[in-house]
Scaffold this motif. Structure first.
Motif, PDB file in Angstrom:
ATOM      1  N   ASP A  66     -10.250  -3.740 -19.976  1.00 32.60           N
ATOM      2  CA  ASP A  66      -9.371  -4.452 -21.299  1.00 32.60           C
ATOM      3  C   ASP A  66      -9.381  -3.295 -22.388  1.00 32.60           C
ATOM      4  O   ASP A  66      -9.400  -3.842 -23.614  1.00 32.60           O
ATOM      5  N   GLY A  67      -8.892  -2.132 -22.011  1.00 31.82           N
ATOM      6  CA  GLY A  67      -8.680  -1.103 -22.904  1.00 31.82           C
ATOM      7  C   GLY A  67      -9.921  -0.472 -23.529  1.00 31.82           C
ATOM      8  O   GLY A  67      -9.683   0.093 -24.597  1.00 31.82           O
ATOM      9  N   SER A  68     -11.045  -0.818 -22.989  1.00 33.46           N
ATOM     10  CA  SER A  68     -12.244  -0.160 -23.684  1.00 33.46           C
ATOM     11  C   SER A  68     -13.082   0.597 -22.542  1.00 33.46           C
ATOM     12  O   SER A  68     -12.945  -0.091 -21.310  1.00 33.46           O
ATOM     13  N   SER A  69     -13.521   1.758 -22.790  1.00 33.64           N
ATOM     14  CA  SER A  69     -14.356   2.376 -21.812  1.00 33.64           C
ATOM     15  C   SER A  69     -15.559   2.872 -22.055  1.00 33.64           C
ATOM     16  O   SER A  69     -15.973   3.153 -23.496  1.00 33.64           O
ATOM     17  N   GLY A  70     -16.650   3.084 -21.356  1.00 31.65           N
ATOM     18  CA  GLY A  70     -17.813   3.598 -21.742  1.00 31.65           C
ATOM     19  C   GLY A  70     -18.706   4.067 -20.598  1.00 31.65           C
ATOM     20  O   GLY A  70     -18.259   3.805 -19.150  1.00 31.65           O
ATOM     21  N   GLY A  71     -19.696   5.007 -20.530  1.00 35.25           N
ATOM     22  CA  GLY A  71     -20.359   5.360 -19.533  1.00 35.25           C
ATOM     23  C   GLY A  71     -21.782   5.755 -20.047  1.00 35.25           C
ATOM     24  O   GLY A  71     -22.217   5.552 -21.459  1.00 35.25           O
ATOM     25  N   SER A 127     -25.743   6.152 -23.653  1.00 34.20           N
ATOM     26  CA  SER A 127     -24.545   5.244 -23.448  1.00 34.20           C
ATOM     27  C   SER A 127     -23.656   5.769 -24.576  1.00 34.20           C
ATOM     28  O   SER A 127     -23.815   6.000 -25.627  1.00 34.20           O
ATOM     29  N   ILE A 128     -22.159   6.087 -23.908  1.00 31.74           N
ATOM     30  CA  ILE A 128     -21.198   6.773 -24.772  1.00 31.74           C
ATOM     31  C   ILE A 128     -20.019   5.944 -24.442  1.00 31.74           C
ATOM     32  O   ILE A 128     -19.522   5.691 -23.511  1.00 31.74           O
ATOM     33  N   PRO A 129     -19.279   5.684 -25.533  1.00 26.34           N
ATOM     34  CA  PRO A 129     -17.857   5.291 -25.454  1.00 26.34           C
ATOM     35  C   PRO A 129     -16.793   6.528 -25.264  1.00 26.34           C
ATOM     36  O   PRO A 129     -17.112   7.503 -25.687  1.00 26.34           O
ATOM     37  N   VAL A 140     -14.172   8.082 -16.464  1.00 24.35           N
ATOM     38  CA  VAL A 140     -15.301   7.925 -17.030  1.00 24.35           C
ATOM     39  C   VAL A 140     -16.604   8.155 -16.439  1.00 24.35           C
ATOM     40  O   VAL A 140     -17.438   8.495 -16.917  1.00 24.35           O
ATOM     41  N   GLU A 141     -16.541   7.644 -15.207  1.00 24.30           N
ATOM     42  CA  GLU A 141     -17.607   7.828 -14.070  1.00 24.30           C
ATOM     43  C   GLU A 141     -18.198   9.448 -14.323  1.00 24.30           C
ATOM     44  O   GLU A 141     -19.195   9.782 -14.277  1.00 24.30           O
ATOM     45  N   ALA A 142     -16.944  10.110 -14.269  1.00 25.42           N
ATOM     46  CA  ALA A 142     -17.077  11.624 -14.020  1.00 25.42           C
ATOM     47  C   ALA A 142     -17.971  12.152 -15.354  1.00 25.42           C
ATOM     48  O   ALA A 142     -18.921  12.904 -15.247  1.00 25.42           O
ATOM     49  N   LYS A 143     -17.401  11.708 -16.443  1.00 22.89           N
ATOM     50  CA  LYS A 143     -17.705  12.235 -17.911  1.00 22.89           C
ATOM     51  C   LYS A 143     -19.166  11.606 -18.043  1.00 22.89           C
ATOM     52  O   LYS A 143     -19.672  12.301 -18.643  1.00 22.89           O
ATOM     53  N   ALA A 144     -19.519  10.562 -17.536  1.00 21.09           N
ATOM     54  CA  ALA A 144     -20.886  10.232 -17.869  1.00 21.09           C
ATOM     55  C   ALA A 144     -21.914  10.922 -17.261  1.00 21.09           C
ATOM     56  O   ALA A 144     -22.998  11.073 -17.497  1.00 21.09           O
TER      57      ALA A 144
END
Length: 115
Positions: free
Chosen positions: A25-30, A46-48, A57-61
């Motif tokens: 819904d337009g929100s991402s976090g890892g 935890s990072i937005p 997002v998986e890769a950046k986390a």
């Protein structure tokens, strides 16, 4: 669906990174947890993110956890993620899409010199 998940300890001199990411819904976090071989949490994060893809997002986390560990003196890492695509990209099993190419290349560069 319920299942029991067992955490496998890393080698004695290694740290283990468990990471995950999500977009909805337009929100991402890892985020992730970094633990030593005794199971003690060294760091949790935890990072937005502003990305619109769960895969990015998986890769950046994961990249964040790797970079933090290396910057803090770790030379041996074990990685764990629930993203089979991310694992395949890092291992060069599947072609890397352009949206995540830069991040995957950064992960690979960071892992050079770690076991």
């Amino acid at each position: 669906m319920c299942r029991i998940i067992y955490w496998k300890k890393p080698a004695v001199s290694a740290l283990k990174i468990n990471s995950d990411g999500s977009h909805r819904d337009g929100s991402s976090g890892g985020g992730g947890v970094i633990r030593c071989s005794h199971g003690i949490t060294i760091m949790a994060y935890s990072i937005p993110f502003e990305e619109v893809s769960s895969n990015v997002v998986e890769a950046k986390a994961l990249l964040f956890g790797i970079q933090w560990s290396i910057q803090n003196g770790t030379s041996s890492l074990e990685l764990e993620t629930d993203s089979m695509l991310l694992v395949a990209w890092v291992r060069d099993v599947f072609k890397i899409p352009w949206q995540v190419d830069v991040t995957i290349r950064e992960i690979k560069r960071a892992l050079v010199g770690t076991s």
